[in-house]
Scaffold this motif. Structure first.
Motif, PDB file in Angstrom:
ATOM      1  N   SER A  86     158.925 100.641 109.017  1.00  0.00           N
ATOM      2  CA  SER A  86     158.209  99.903 110.063  1.00  0.00           C
ATOM      3  C   SER A  86     159.070  98.882 110.795  1.00  0.00           C
ATOM      4  CB  SER A  86     156.992  99.189 109.453  1.00  0.00           C
ATOM      5  OG  SER A  86     157.401  98.188 108.531  1.00  0.00           O
ATOM      6  N   GLY A  87     160.306  98.643 110.342  1.00  0.00           N
ATOM      7  CA  GLY A  87     161.178  97.683 111.029  1.00  0.00           C
ATOM      8  C   GLY A  87     162.478  97.474 110.284  1.00  0.00           C
ATOM      9  N   LEU A  88     163.414  96.790 110.948  1.00  0.00           N
ATOM     10  CA  LEU A  88     164.749  96.589 110.378  1.00  0.00           C
ATOM     11  C   LEU A  88     165.115  95.110 110.245  1.00  0.00           C
ATOM     12  CD1 LEU A  88     166.664  99.372 112.373  1.00  0.00           C
ATOM     13  CD2 LEU A  88     165.854  99.483 110.000  1.00  0.00           C
ATOM     14  N   SER A  89     164.124  94.234 110.258  1.00  0.00           N
ATOM     15  CA  SER A  89     164.398  92.816 110.078  1.00  0.00           C
ATOM     16  C   SER A  89     164.651  92.510 108.616  1.00  0.00           C
ATOM     17  CB  SER A  89     163.215  91.982 110.580  1.00  0.00           C
ATOM     18  OG  SER A  89     162.084  92.168 109.729  1.00  0.00           O
ATOM     19  N   VAL A  90     165.152  91.307 108.348  1.00  0.00           N
ATOM     20  CA  VAL A  90     165.351  90.893 106.957  1.00  0.00           C
ATOM     21  C   VAL A  90     164.029  90.937 106.199  1.00  0.00           C
ATOM     22  CG1 VAL A  90     165.963  88.945 105.473  1.00  0.00           C
ATOM     23  CG2 VAL A  90     167.382  89.476 107.451  1.00  0.00           C
ATOM     24  N   ALA A  91     162.947  90.509 106.841  1.00  0.00           N
ATOM     25  CA  ALA A  91     161.637  90.507 106.183  1.00  0.00           C
ATOM     26  C   ALA A  91     161.220  91.917 105.788  1.00  0.00           C
ATOM     27  CB  ALA A  91     160.599  89.880 107.109  1.00  0.00           C
ATOM     28  N   HIS A  92     161.503  92.905 106.645  1.00  0.00           N
ATOM     29  CA  HIS A  92     161.150  94.283 106.310  1.00  0.00           C
ATOM     30  C   HIS A  92     161.947  94.774 105.101  1.00  0.00           C
ATOM     31  CE1 HIS A  92     159.479  94.355 110.458  1.00  0.00           C
ATOM     32  NE2 HIS A  92     158.619  95.191 109.910  1.00  0.00           N
ATOM     33  N   PHE A  93     163.246  94.476 105.073  1.00  0.00           N
ATOM     34  CA  PHE A  93     164.063  94.900 103.941  1.00  0.00           C
ATOM     35  C   PHE A  93     163.620  94.204 102.657  1.00  0.00           C
ATOM     36  CE2 PHE A  93     167.172  96.193 107.256  1.00  0.00           C
ATOM     37  CZ  PHE A  93     167.413  97.489 106.811  1.00  0.00           C
ATOM     38  N   TRP A  94     163.386  92.902 102.734  1.00  0.00           N
ATOM     39  CA  TRP A  94     162.944  92.175 101.544  1.00  0.00           C
ATOM     40  C   TRP A  94     161.582  92.669 101.073  1.00  0.00           C
ATOM     41  CZ3 TRP A  94     164.305  86.271 102.385  1.00  0.00           C
ATOM     42  CH2 TRP A  94     165.706  86.138 102.404  1.00  0.00           C
ATOM     43  N   GLY A  95     160.675  92.892 102.028  1.00  0.00           N
ATOM     44  CA  GLY A  95     159.351  93.409 101.666  1.00  0.00           C
ATOM     45  C   GLY A  95     159.457  94.758 100.979  1.00  0.00           C
TER      46      GLY A  95
END
Length: 412
Positions: free
Chosen positions: A309-318
């Motif tokens: 759903s995305g490539l931000s840090v939050a997406h990776f951490w989630g």
């Protein structure tokens, strides 16, 4: 229900003092033993990069660890069946000490093969460590087995903390041989485990030898539906977790995020892997082993959806957090299911087969992850997970329906 029945149920649900003591001791051993692979995985590639003749060989020390773990499970089971768990664990601790010293010697002498031999020995040590959860279950009453397994798995959380602090404080002690001191510290951590191993109160070698004989043929046990589904769930839970975890730091750096972001993500992942163990056992007692295992496998699929759903840090951490939670439920649930599949005289053979299959899949997953990542990218890694998740969910649903109709397939 009469007051006498209620009191009996309460007593049955409470572990005996000796059982509780063994579970706590094994949890402490899991913390010390769990620090070893964390150190190898964190530093093996970096040390290998310094010593390898070609860049593509840098991760061979980590691969050697995975191979040692996979191929050490059956010999470890044979040793423990002959000598008993307690003395088998002493041999494991000695292997752990040798692993750290050999790896440190390899770095100091600039000998790549010696470093790989050290990490291979670390894998052999981990083959003993991975049986701690079964030792806790075998020593517990049936109604406490699931919680005993979960208690031991809690130790893995502290193992990650011990490893991280060890690396921080030791990696620069010898500037001429980077990371060598960390591997010496790994040997010292294994040494600390020795008095704990000697304090265990487990069946002596004579009793273990008597239990080693008899029982059904291993092939017959392996064909029982509950065992097949339990092993499949354990293999997929652990294999997919490793598959995604290995690729995530590479993907984060490739997307422009910092190494610190990737490292912090892995830390959150480890917390999510072991933190829920404080209550996973109680959830299994309340909702059932199949239900919690199913939830864990489904969460691994959810982790892939978060990743896509995305490539931000939050997406990776989630992704890493949900993945860790899914592994905890899936792996502890699958392990609990395996303990239902054998009689006391069959346990060593069945546990060895289970761990060989599970940790063999980890070696395959770690190798495959890099290949899929290099050829198809981060999205391909995540899409590759869905078919495996679907197969396990269908298998668990089939087993639940089958046992609901009365065909449990549990040993008499």
């Amino acid at each position: 229900m009469s007051p006498q029945d209620s009191a009996a149920d309460t007593l049955a649900a409470s572990p005996a003092p000796a059982t509780r003591r063994n579970a706590v001791t094994l949890s402490c051993l899991q913390a010390l033993g769990g620090a070893s692979p964390a150190i190898v995985i964190a530093l093996g590639g970096l040390a290998g990069q310094q010593l390898a003749s070609r860049p593509e060989l840098a991760t061979v020390p980590v691969t050697a660890y995975s191979l040692g773990l996979a191929f050490g499970t059956i010999p470890a089971a044979l040793v423990m069946r002959r000598l008993g768990r307690r003395y088998g664990y002493v041999i494991g601790v000695l292997l752990g000490m040798a692993a750290g010293l050999i790896a440190a010697g390899g770095i100091y002498l600039q000998a790549f093969s010696l470093l790989c031999l050290g990490t291979l020995c670390a894998g052999l040590y981990s083959a003993y460590v991975q049986s701690y959860r079964f030792a806790a279950a075998d020593a517990a009453a049936p109604q406490f087995r699931t919680r005993a397994i979960a208690w031991v798995m809690v130790g893995g959380l502290f193992g990650a903390i011990i490893a991280a602090q060890t690396i921080i404080y030791t990696r620069g002690i010898w500037p001429a041989a980077p990371f060598a001191a960390s591997f010496v510290a790994q040997a010292c951590i294994a040494l600390v485990a020795l008095p704990l191993v000697l304090s265990l109160r487990i069946a002596p070698p004579a009793a273990a030898a008597r239990q080693a004989h008899g029982g059904r043929p291993l092939a017959q046990i392996a064909r029982t539906p509950r065992f097949m589904v339990a092993v499949l769930a354990g293999v997929i839970s652990y294999g997919l977790m490793n598959f995604l975890m290995t690729a995530t730091p590479l993907a984060m750096v490739g997307c422009g995020h910092t190494v610190s972001d990737a490292t912090l993500g892995i830390q959150w992942h480890i917390l999510a892997m072991y933190g829920p163990s404080f209550f996973t056992g109680r959830l299994i007692d309340r909702y059932g082993k199949i239900a919690i295992t199913t939830t864990g496998v489904a969460l691994i699929g959810v982790a892939c959806s978060v990743a896509l759903s995305g490539l931000s840090v939050a997406h990776f951490w989630g992704t890493l957090i949900v993945l860790g939670l899914g592994w905890n439920f899936g792996f502890i649930g699958a392990t609990s299911m395996v303990t239902d599949c054998y009689r006391p005289e069959e346990k060593s053979r069945v546990q060895a087969l289970n761990d060989f299959l599970v940790f063999g899949s980890v070696a395959v997953a770690s190798f495959s992850s890099g290949q899929v990542m290099a050829r198809g990218g981060w999205h391909a890694v995540n899409f590759a997970v869905y078919p495996f998740v679907a197969v396990v969910l269908l298998a668990l649903a089939w087993l639940w329906l089958r046992e609901r109709r009365g065909g449990t397939g549990l040993p008499a």
